[in-house]
Design a protein around this motif. Structure first.
Motif, short mmCIF file in Angstrom:
data_model
loop_
_atom_site.label_atom_id
_atom_site.label_comp_id
_atom_site.label_asym_id
_atom_site.label_seq_id
_atom_site.Cartn_x
_atom_site.Cartn_y
_atom_site.Cartn_z
N PHE A 119 0.84 -1.21 0.00
CA PHE A 119 0.00 0.00 0.00
C PHE A 119 0.87 1.26 0.00
O PHE A 119 0.65 2.18 -0.79
CB PHE A 119 -0.91 -0.01 1.22
CG PHE A 119 -1.57 1.32 1.48
CD1 PHE A 119 -2.70 1.71 0.78
CD2 PHE A 119 -1.05 2.20 2.44
CE1 PHE A 119 -3.29 2.94 1.01
CE2 PHE A 119 -1.64 3.43 2.68
CZ PHE A 119 -2.77 3.79 1.96
N TYR A 120 1.86 1.29 0.89
CA TYR A 120 2.69 2.50 1.02
C TYR A 120 3.45 2.81 -0.27
O TYR A 120 3.44 3.95 -0.75
CB TYR A 120 3.68 2.31 2.18
CG TYR A 120 4.68 3.44 2.30
CD1 TYR A 120 4.31 4.68 2.76
CD2 TYR A 120 6.02 3.23 1.92
CE1 TYR A 120 5.23 5.72 2.86
CE2 TYR A 120 6.94 4.25 2.02
CZ TYR A 120 6.55 5.50 2.49
OH TYR A 120 7.45 6.52 2.57
N THR A 126 2.78 1.78 -3.29
CA THR A 126 1.84 2.10 -4.37
C THR A 126 1.41 3.56 -4.27
O THR A 126 1.36 4.27 -5.29
CB THR A 126 0.61 1.18 -4.30
OG1 THR A 126 1.02 -0.18 -4.44
CG2 THR A 126 -0.37 1.51 -5.41
N GLN A 127 1.08 4.01 -3.06
CA GLN A 127 0.68 5.40 -2.88
C GLN A 127 1.84 6.35 -3.19
O GLN A 127 1.63 7.44 -3.75
CB GLN A 127 0.20 5.62 -1.44
CG GLN A 127 -1.07 4.87 -1.08
CD GLN A 127 -2.24 5.25 -1.97
OE1 GLN A 127 -2.58 6.42 -2.09
NE2 GLN A 127 -2.83 4.26 -2.62
N GLU A 143 2.15 6.52 -6.89
CA GLU A 143 1.01 7.26 -7.43
C GLU A 143 1.20 8.77 -7.29
O GLU A 143 0.98 9.53 -8.24
CB GLU A 143 -0.27 6.83 -6.72
CG GLU A 143 -1.51 7.57 -7.18
CD GLU A 143 -2.75 7.21 -6.39
OE1 GLU A 143 -3.67 8.04 -6.33
OE2 GLU A 143 -2.79 6.10 -5.82
N ILE A 144 1.63 9.22 -6.11
CA ILE A 144 1.77 10.66 -5.90
C ILE A 144 2.94 11.23 -6.67
O ILE A 144 2.89 12.36 -7.17
CB ILE A 144 1.88 11.00 -4.39
CG1 ILE A 144 1.62 12.48 -4.15
CG2 ILE A 144 3.22 10.59 -3.82
CD1 ILE A 144 0.23 12.95 -4.54
N GLY A 167 -4.01 6.88 -10.04
CA GLY A 167 -4.48 5.95 -9.02
C GLY A 167 -5.17 4.74 -9.61
O GLY A 167 -4.89 3.59 -9.22
N SER A 227 -3.95 0.79 -9.63
CA SER A 227 -4.83 -0.15 -8.95
C SER A 227 -5.29 -1.26 -9.90
O SER A 227 -5.23 -2.45 -9.56
CB SER A 227 -6.04 0.60 -8.39
OG SER A 227 -6.97 -0.31 -7.83
#
Length: 608
Positions: free
Chosen positions: A111-112, A114-115, A118-119, A176, A180
């Motif tokens: 999760f971390y 990927t975020q 993404e940012i 995002g 995903s």
């Protein structure tokens, strides 16, 4: 300045009306996504981007491997329960604890990272599109192109609606959703490969009699999962396909509604003075009505899809037990194997049903991708910026064979030659609506509907009738677009005094919405303060004192003419007042031409 195609010539070719097949549409969508994604992964940030992407892929694969271990744990744990084997039961509970801990660690870092990717991706794309939107006056030409000739309902097909929304909202959605969905697809593919062998082995064969012969289907559960998932995918697409267009439309009407709200805020004083509240409310309710209508249609489509997907998901939970029950009750397999079959079937069926489970996200992602793709394409279809040469040392601007048109294609002036040089003070006049400001835009090099040659000096400033005053510290608004630190406070304060704004000289560090706080006359005086601060050699003023009283107008023009005289420069103005005319020596006059002439007006020169 170069020749430009008329906006009306941008018609769709016959090929654009070809309706692609589903395979062609899929290929086109893949190419669009790749075209939008590739620049970032080939940019200066490519190694960090590729490293993060690789780490995310590895973590996804690790999660699939953890699911394989959990599947094996199911068999051992439930067999221990059936056999009342306490030793194995406690052993498997201990094993579960470290399996669960490893799963949690992997899930958290997946999760971390990927975020984080993404940012970073969004930040790069936002900077990239901001640069393109703000370069070469693209933001200005998009607005002009919205009402070009030949467009449906007066709106150009190659002009994007709400570019701000595409940059602020669509880019975030695209990055995002792309990560995903792509990671979800990868996870499903690897899960399918990992569990299909397990399910094949566990499910055994299915035998049946037909025409006196016995037939056996090996790996029966695998085939049932395949048939079940394919049927679900086809039905899901048939039911959910309208959501693609509805999602696209929803983003557009939401942006239109938000844009109108911003306009009310920007022009709050004018609306209040005109008592225009009822009109604005009607317009806002009309736009929100479109938001509501489309949203109701969208949730109706989603409801129909949820009816099916909910039934599809619930049936998938019970299906493996129905198939495995006869073998369990006959004693062929134990409870642990039943649970392992159920788990493996769920993994295989879930992997094959990725399309069903992700359809709502796919529909939204498709709409977002289409909007960004059309935004990207709009940069390619813009008319080139008129590129002029640099004028000679004592020339502010000169043109040869200059023709200026409206966005509708109507020619304002044709084959016009003009020149303004050192010592000139020229007044441009003509009937209202004759295109005086448009001619100024062509001379400034921002008007795309023009052809011919224009040479201009870089040491030039244009004073518009309605100057742009950015929000923030007053010193930044005064020095705009240069950094305020370029000028000492004494120079900033002197410019405000010279522009008859002494009350602002002590407020350089005050932050405010100056376009809302200042009157029209104060904003025009602040624009004069910029000129008096920066001291350009050549000045073009377009009704720059229309909101001022005669005394202030005379005082400011006196200082302006003194400035250009001191610098041996030139002043070219557009104005209707006789008080302004007194500061000029020559006149450029736009005279209407007879119907059927090459242009609507002719530019001639007369004494002031």
């Amino acid at each position: 300045m170069t020749d430009h195609a008329s906006p009306a010539s941008s018609h769709s070719s016959p090929e654009q009306h070809h309706i692609p097949s589903r395979w062609e549409a899929t290929v086109q969508q893949t190419r669009r996504v790749w075209a939008l994604s590739k620049p970032y992964f080939a940019s200066d940030d490519k190694w960090k981007a590729r490293g993060l992407l690789t780490a995310i892929i590895v973590l996804n694969l690790a999660l699939v491997y953890m699911n394989v271990l959990f599947n094996d744990w199911n068999r051992l744990f439930y067999d221990a329960l059936q056999e009342k084997n306490a030793e194995v039961f406690w052993e498997q509970l201990g094993r579960f604890s470290y399996l669960a801990f490893a799963f949690i660690v992997i899930a958290v870092y997946k999760f971390y990272l990927t975020q984080l990717l993404e940012i970073r991706w969004r930040a790069w794309m936002t900077t990239h599109y901001l640069q393109r939107w703000l370069s070469n006056q693209a933001f200005y030409r998009f607005e002009l192109a919205r009402y070009s000739a030949g467009s449906a309902e007066g709106k150009a097909s190659n002009s994007p609606d709400n570019p701000d929304q595409r940059i602020q909202d669509d880019i975030g959605l695209f990055t995002g959703q792309t990560l995903s969905l792509s990671m979800g697809l990868l996870n499903s593919a690897v899960t399918l490969v990992s569990f299909v062998g397990i399910l094949w082995t566990l499910s055994g064969g299915f035998s049946f009699q037909w025409a006196g012969s016995e037939y056996v289907i090996p790996g029966f559960m695998v085939w049932m999962a395949l048939v079940y998932s394919l049927a679900g995918s086809v039905i899901t697409h048939i039911i959910g396909r309208p959501q693609i267009a509805l999602n696209f439309q929803q983003q557009q009407v939401e942006a239109d509604f938000r844009h109108r709200l911003v306009r009310v805020r920007e022009y709050s004083e004018s609306i209040a003075l005109d008592r225009g509240e009822a009109v604005e409310q009607a317009q806002l309710e009309k736009r929100f009505g479109r938001v509501l209508s489309n949203f109701l249609a969208l949730i109706g489509a989603q409801k129909r899809l949820i009816w099916f997907t909910s039934f599809f998901g619930q049936a998938a939970m019970i299906f493996p037990f129905l198939v495995a029950a006869p073998r369990y009750f006959s004693g062929a397999i134990q409870l642990g194997e039943v649970m392992q079959i159920s788990s493996a079937f769920g993994q295989v069926q879930g992997a094959m049903s990725w399309f069903v489970d992700s359809y709502n996200s796919l529909a939204s992602w498709r709409a977002t991708t289409d909007r960004l793709t059309s935004f990207e394409a709009s940069f390619q279809t813009l008319n080139p910026v008129p590129q002029g040469g640099v004028a000679a040392a004592d020339v502010a601007v000169q043109s040869g064979d200059l023709s200026v048109s409206l966005p509708t294609g109507a020619v304002l002036v044709a084959n016009t030659a003009l020149q303004a040089g050192a010592g000139d003070r020229i007044l441009l006049t003509g009937p209202s609506g004759s295109g005086k400001s448009t001619l100024f835009r062509a001379l400034a090099g921002i008007w795309p509907f023009a052809k011919g040659t224009v040479e201009r000096s870089p040491d030039t400033m244009f004073l518009p009738q309605r100057p742009y005053i950015p929000d923030g510290p007053l010193r930044d608004a005064l020095a705009y677009p240069e950094p305020a630190a370029t000028y000492p406070d004494t120079a900033l304060q002197q410019a405000l005094h010279d522009a008859m704004l002494p009350q602002l000289a002590t407020q350089l560090d005050r932050t405010d919405a100056w376009s809302q706080k200042l009157s029209g006359g104060e904003m025009q005086r602040l624009a004069f303060a910029r000129v008096l601060l920066k001291k350009p050699r050549w000045v073009f003023a377009d009704e720059a004192t229309s909101a001022l009283d005669p005394a202030n107008e005379t005082a400011l023009y006196t200082r302006l003419t003194a400035l250009v005289a001191e610098r041996n420069g030139a002043l070219v103005s557009i104005a209707h007042r006789t008080g302004v005319a007194a500061f000029h020596q020559r006149r450029w006059v736009l005279e209407p031409q007879a119907a059927g002439s090459e242009a609507l007006f002719k530019l001639s020169e007369k004494p002031a």
